[in-house]
Design a protein around this motif. Structure first.
Motif, PDB file in Angstrom:
ATOM      1  N   GLY A   9       0.752  -1.112  -0.042  1.00 55.64           N
ATOM      2  CA  GLY A   9       0.052  -0.004   0.133  1.00 55.64           C
ATOM      3  C   GLY A   9       0.770   1.490   0.047  1.00 55.64           C
ATOM      4  O   GLY A   9       1.954   0.936  -0.124  1.00 55.64           O
ATOM      5  N   ILE A  10       0.237   2.409   0.261  1.00 59.34           N
ATOM      6  CA  ILE A  10       0.892   3.743   0.291  1.00 59.34           C
ATOM      7  C   ILE A  10       2.100   3.442   1.321  1.00 59.34           C
ATOM      8  O   ILE A  10       3.338   3.984   0.927  1.00 59.34           O
ATOM      9  CB  ILE A  10       0.362   4.839   0.506  1.00 59.34           C
ATOM     10  CG1 ILE A  10      -0.742   4.940  -0.726  1.00 59.34           C
ATOM     11  CG2 ILE A  10       0.889   6.060   0.528  1.00 59.34           C
ATOM     12  CD1 ILE A  10      -2.231   5.882  -0.636  1.00 59.34           C
ATOM     13  N   LEU A  35      -1.529  -4.732  -8.303  1.00 57.70           N
ATOM     14  CA  LEU A  35      -1.943  -3.873  -7.748  1.00 57.70           C
ATOM     15  C   LEU A  35      -2.920  -2.949  -8.259  1.00 57.70           C
ATOM     16  O   LEU A  35      -2.831  -2.416  -8.999  1.00 57.70           O
ATOM     17  CB  LEU A  35      -0.800  -3.228  -7.422  1.00 57.70           C
ATOM     18  CG  LEU A  35       0.347  -3.578  -6.396  1.00 57.70           C
ATOM     19  CD1 LEU A  35       1.764  -2.713  -6.426  1.00 57.70           C
ATOM     20  CD2 LEU A  35      -0.265  -3.996  -5.253  1.00 57.70           C
ATOM     21  N   GLU A  36      -4.091  -2.954  -7.511  1.00 58.51           N
ATOM     22  CA  GLU A  36      -5.407  -2.242  -8.092  1.00 58.51           C
ATOM     23  C   GLU A  36      -5.844  -1.523  -6.854  1.00 58.51           C
ATOM     24  O   GLU A  36      -6.506  -1.978  -6.073  1.00 58.51           O
ATOM     25  CB  GLU A  36      -6.445  -3.022  -8.574  1.00 58.51           C
ATOM     26  CG  GLU A  36      -5.984  -3.770  -9.984  1.00 58.51           C
ATOM     27  CD  GLU A  36      -6.709  -4.974 -10.199  1.00 58.51           C
ATOM     28  OE1 GLU A  36      -7.577  -5.355  -9.434  1.00 58.51           O
ATOM     29  OE2 GLU A  36      -6.493  -5.615 -11.232  1.00 58.51           O
ATOM     30  N   PRO A  37      -5.018  -0.327  -6.566  1.00 60.25           N
ATOM     31  CA  PRO A  37      -5.668   0.420  -5.450  1.00 60.25           C
ATOM     32  C   PRO A  37      -7.091   0.767  -5.042  1.00 60.25           C
ATOM     33  O   PRO A  37      -7.628   1.156  -6.303  1.00 60.25           O
ATOM     34  CB  PRO A  37      -4.736   1.660  -5.594  1.00 60.25           C
ATOM     35  CG  PRO A  37      -3.969   1.535  -6.755  1.00 60.25           C
ATOM     36  CD  PRO A  37      -4.447   0.478  -7.491  1.00 60.25           C
ATOM     37  N   VAL A  38      -7.554   0.353  -4.201  1.00 52.65           N
ATOM     38  CA  VAL A  38      -8.886   0.508  -3.661  1.00 52.65           C
ATOM     39  C   VAL A  38      -9.189   2.080  -3.541  1.00 52.65           C
ATOM     40  O   VAL A  38      -8.206   2.929  -2.645  1.00 52.65           O
ATOM     41  CB  VAL A  38      -9.367  -0.224  -2.622  1.00 52.65           C
ATOM     42  CG1 VAL A  38     -10.802   0.055  -2.448  1.00 52.65           C
ATOM     43  CG2 VAL A  38      -9.211  -1.842  -2.987  1.00 52.65           C
ATOM     44  N   GLY A  39     -10.198   2.693  -4.032  1.00 53.15           N
ATOM     45  CA  GLY A  39     -10.350   4.107  -3.739  1.00 53.15           C
ATOM     46  C   GLY A  39     -10.182   4.852  -4.980  1.00 53.15           C
ATOM     47  O   GLY A  39      -9.873   4.422  -6.200  1.00 53.15           O
ATOM     48  N   SER A  40     -10.509   6.142  -5.074  1.00 50.19           N
ATOM     49  CA  SER A  40     -10.268   6.953  -6.121  1.00 50.19           C
ATOM     50  C   SER A  40      -9.428   8.038  -6.113  1.00 50.19           C
ATOM     51  O   SER A  40      -8.407   8.004  -6.738  1.00 50.19           O
ATOM     52  CB  SER A  40     -11.748   7.532  -6.502  1.00 50.19           C
ATOM     53  OG  SER A  40     -12.530   7.657  -5.258  1.00 50.19           O
ATOM     54  N   LEU A 103      -0.682   7.822  -7.921  1.00 52.39           N
ATOM     55  CA  LEU A 103       0.173   7.660  -7.060  1.00 52.39           C
ATOM     56  C   LEU A 103       0.943   6.247  -6.961  1.00 52.39           C
ATOM     57  O   LEU A 103       2.074   6.302  -6.680  1.00 52.39           O
ATOM     58  CB  LEU A 103      -0.540   8.099  -5.809  1.00 52.39           C
ATOM     59  CG  LEU A 103       0.558   8.009  -4.605  1.00 52.39           C
ATOM     60  CD1 LEU A 103       1.630   8.685  -4.683  1.00 52.39           C
ATOM     61  CD2 LEU A 103      -0.440   8.229  -3.245  1.00 52.39           C
ATOM     62  N   HIS A 104       0.257   5.301  -6.820  1.00 55.91           N
ATOM     63  CA  HIS A 104       0.775   3.877  -6.892  1.00 55.91           C
ATOM     64  C   HIS A 104       1.839   3.608  -7.921  1.00 55.91           C
ATOM     65  O   HIS A 104       2.691   3.127  -7.596  1.00 55.91           O
ATOM     66  CB  HIS A 104      -0.183   2.939  -6.949  1.00 55.91           C
ATOM     67  CG  HIS A 104      -0.687   2.181  -5.857  1.00 55.91           C
ATOM     68  ND1 HIS A 104      -1.470   2.972  -4.760  1.00 55.91           N
ATOM     69  CD2 HIS A 104      -0.193   0.924  -4.947  1.00 55.91           C
ATOM     70  CE1 HIS A 104      -1.375   2.129  -3.558  1.00 55.91           C
ATOM     71  NE2 HIS A 104      -0.849   1.143  -3.798  1.00 55.91           N
ATOM     72  N   ARG A 105       1.209   4.127  -9.176  1.00 58.84           N
ATOM     73  CA  ARG A 105       2.265   4.044 -10.281  1.00 58.84           C
ATOM     74  C   ARG A 105       3.592   4.605  -9.942  1.00 58.84           C
ATOM     75  O   ARG A 105       4.583   4.138 -10.306  1.00 58.84           O
ATOM     76  CB  ARG A 105       1.735   4.480 -11.539  1.00 58.84           C
ATOM     77  CG  ARG A 105       1.410   3.611 -12.609  1.00 58.84           C
ATOM     78  CD  ARG A 105       1.028   4.084 -13.887  1.00 58.84           C
ATOM     79  NE  ARG A 105      -0.048   5.039 -14.095  1.00 58.84           N
ATOM     80  CZ  ARG A 105      -1.497   4.666 -13.866  1.00 58.84           C
ATOM     81  NH1 ARG A 105      -1.612   3.579 -13.876  1.00 58.84           N
ATOM     82  NH2 ARG A 105      -2.162   5.863 -13.934  1.00 58.84           N
ATOM     83  N   GLY A 109       7.080   3.124  -9.541  1.00 58.80           N
ATOM     84  CA  GLY A 109       8.400   3.285 -10.543  1.00 58.80           C
ATOM     85  C   GLY A 109       9.462   3.713  -9.706  1.00 58.80           C
ATOM     86  O   GLY A 109      10.628   3.889 -10.517  1.00 58.80           O
ATOM     87  N   ALA A 110       9.527   4.101  -8.642  1.00 57.94           N
ATOM     88  CA  ALA A 110      10.672   4.604  -7.817  1.00 57.94           C
ATOM     89  C   ALA A 110      11.435   3.437  -7.180  1.00 57.94           C
ATOM     90  O   ALA A 110      12.636   3.616  -6.853  1.00 57.94           O
ATOM     91  CB  ALA A 110      10.239   5.817  -6.750  1.00 57.94           C
TER      92      ALA A 110
END
Ligand code: FAD
Length: 361
Positions: A9-10, A35-40, A103-105, A109-110
């Motif tokens: 997660g974050i 990874l399919e972040p829940v939320g918008s 944000l997840h992407r 990527g980092a």
């Protein structure tokens, strides 16, 4: 330093980035196969930007977001559109809205390729905090960071886990499929036991949330129709925003927080992080930002025995100065009894300022 992080997660990803950049050998174990972040959307304030800067990601984050949200008239309105309160000009230094997927992407990527092991659930961590068990077998590490979310299995295996409690309200979230003109106004609208919030993403689409008090685990046949029924008659552009959102993308989540204080964030060489350690309701604001703030000042850890945490009440805290305590002995923050109408944002600003985790050698 061999470091295992449980959860992508974050919180887990930010910990991984910070530790990797500090020279640690990091593996992130994530139970989900994709990874399919829940939320918008997420609202990110100045402290979040500062934390992202210290992870070296601030500029990349600025590129995928805009400052538009801060330039809009914000505050609270009634369902008929009259303003209850407006946020004064200049009261908010920085506010950017980001889609969670973006944000997840950015965070993924980092990281060095191969850092995250998807589809690998951790079933347990030994009490020394150094050995964990996954479906692929056991692994031994110098430090384990449990960032496995509000329903943390790791926390549940510790003595005196407070468990979670239902806040009394549930939240629908969505993003419009196309840009919608907000006519220079955003923020929240407060009805009776209901609330609607909206904010623009960088591409003009609108991130929105709708909140209603209801019993836990309420069953609703058609979530989209329920949002329309409750909020479709509220002031413009709320009906337009609902109409511009694809029915199948609207989802609802019961809001929980921790039912009490976690007596310690550390057990042996394992430390809880993020919602696993101190999940709070969104009305307390910026929990994701808190994950970054907690990591912002983390030097390479040679052990995880000390963290910096907020004091139990903001008034007991020196301005902006973190309070370092030994996590093994200090009581953790006691989550307040947060109701849907607990707009303690001023307190929260103060509290977030002090919420930084530091591992000291
Ligand atoms: C409605 C709502 C709105 C919010 N809005 C904001 C906002 O505007 N701004 C803000 O800053 N915060 C906001 N938050 C809070 C923020 O979303 C969370 O605090 C943050 O996402 C928590 O991150 P985390 O990494 O700690 O946990 P999570 O995101 O829950 O991640 C945990 C990860 O661990 C994985 N996992 C769990 N168990 C295991 C296991 N056994 N093995 C391997 N992997 C495992 C999960 O699959 C998941 O990927 C909001 C929260 C909600 C509910």
């Amino acid at each position: 330093m061999r470091t295992a992080i449980i959860g992508a997660g974050i919180g887990g990803l930010c910990a991984a980035i910070g530790l990797q950049r500090a020279g640690a050998d990091v593996t992130v174990f994530e139970r989900a196969s994709a990874l399919e972040p829940v939320g918008s959307g997420l609202s990110i304030f100045a402290n979040g930007l500062t934390a992202l800067d210290s992870l070296g990601l601030g500029d990349a984050f600025r590129e995928i977001t805009t400052t538009e949200a801060r330039q809009l008239v914000g505050g609270q309105r009634r369902p008929d559109g009259t303003w209850l309160a407006k946020i004064p000009d200049g009261a908010v230094d920085e506010l950017r809205i980001v889609h969670r997927a973006d944000l997840h992407r950015l965070l993924l990527g980092a990281l060095r390729p191969g850092t995250v092991r998807l589809g690998t659930a951790v079933s347990g961590v030994c009490s020394d905090g150094r050995t964990l068990t996954t479906s692929d077998g056991p692994g031994r590490f110098d430090v384990i960071v449990a960032a496995d979310g509000i329903r943390s299995k790791v926390r549940a295996s510790w003595p005196a886990d407070p468990g979670i409690r239902y806040s009394g309200y549930s939240t629908w979230r969505g993003v419009t499929a196309e840009p919608v003109d907000l006519h220079g106004e955003a923020g929240e609208t407060w009805g009776h036991r209901e609330r609607f919030g909206l904010a623009p993403l960088a591409d003009g689409r609108i991130y929105w949330f709708a909140v209603a008090s209801m019993p836990a685990d309420s069953e609703i046949d058609d979530e989209y129709a329920e949002v329309q029924r409750r909020f479709g008659g509220w002031h413009a552009p709320i009906p337009e925003i609902i109409a511009a959102t694809e029915r199948s993308t609207v989802f609802r989540l019961d809001i929980n927080d921790l039912a009490g204080a976690v007596p310690t964030f550390r057990r042996g060489r394992c430390v809880l992080l993020g919602d696993a350690a101190h999940a709070m309701t969104p009305t307390s604001g910026r929990a994701a930002v808190r994950r970054w703030r907690m990591l912002r000042r983390s030097p390479p850890c040679s052990n995880a025995s000390r963290v910096t945490r907020p004091p139990t009440h903001p008034s007991s805290m020196p301005h902006s100065r973190p309070t370092t305590v030994c996590v093994a002995s200090a009581p953790s923050r006691s989550p307040g009894a947060l109701e849907p109408w607990a707009p303690s944002r001023t307190c929260e600003v103060v509290r977030v300022r002090a919420c930084e985790t530091r591992c000291c050698g």
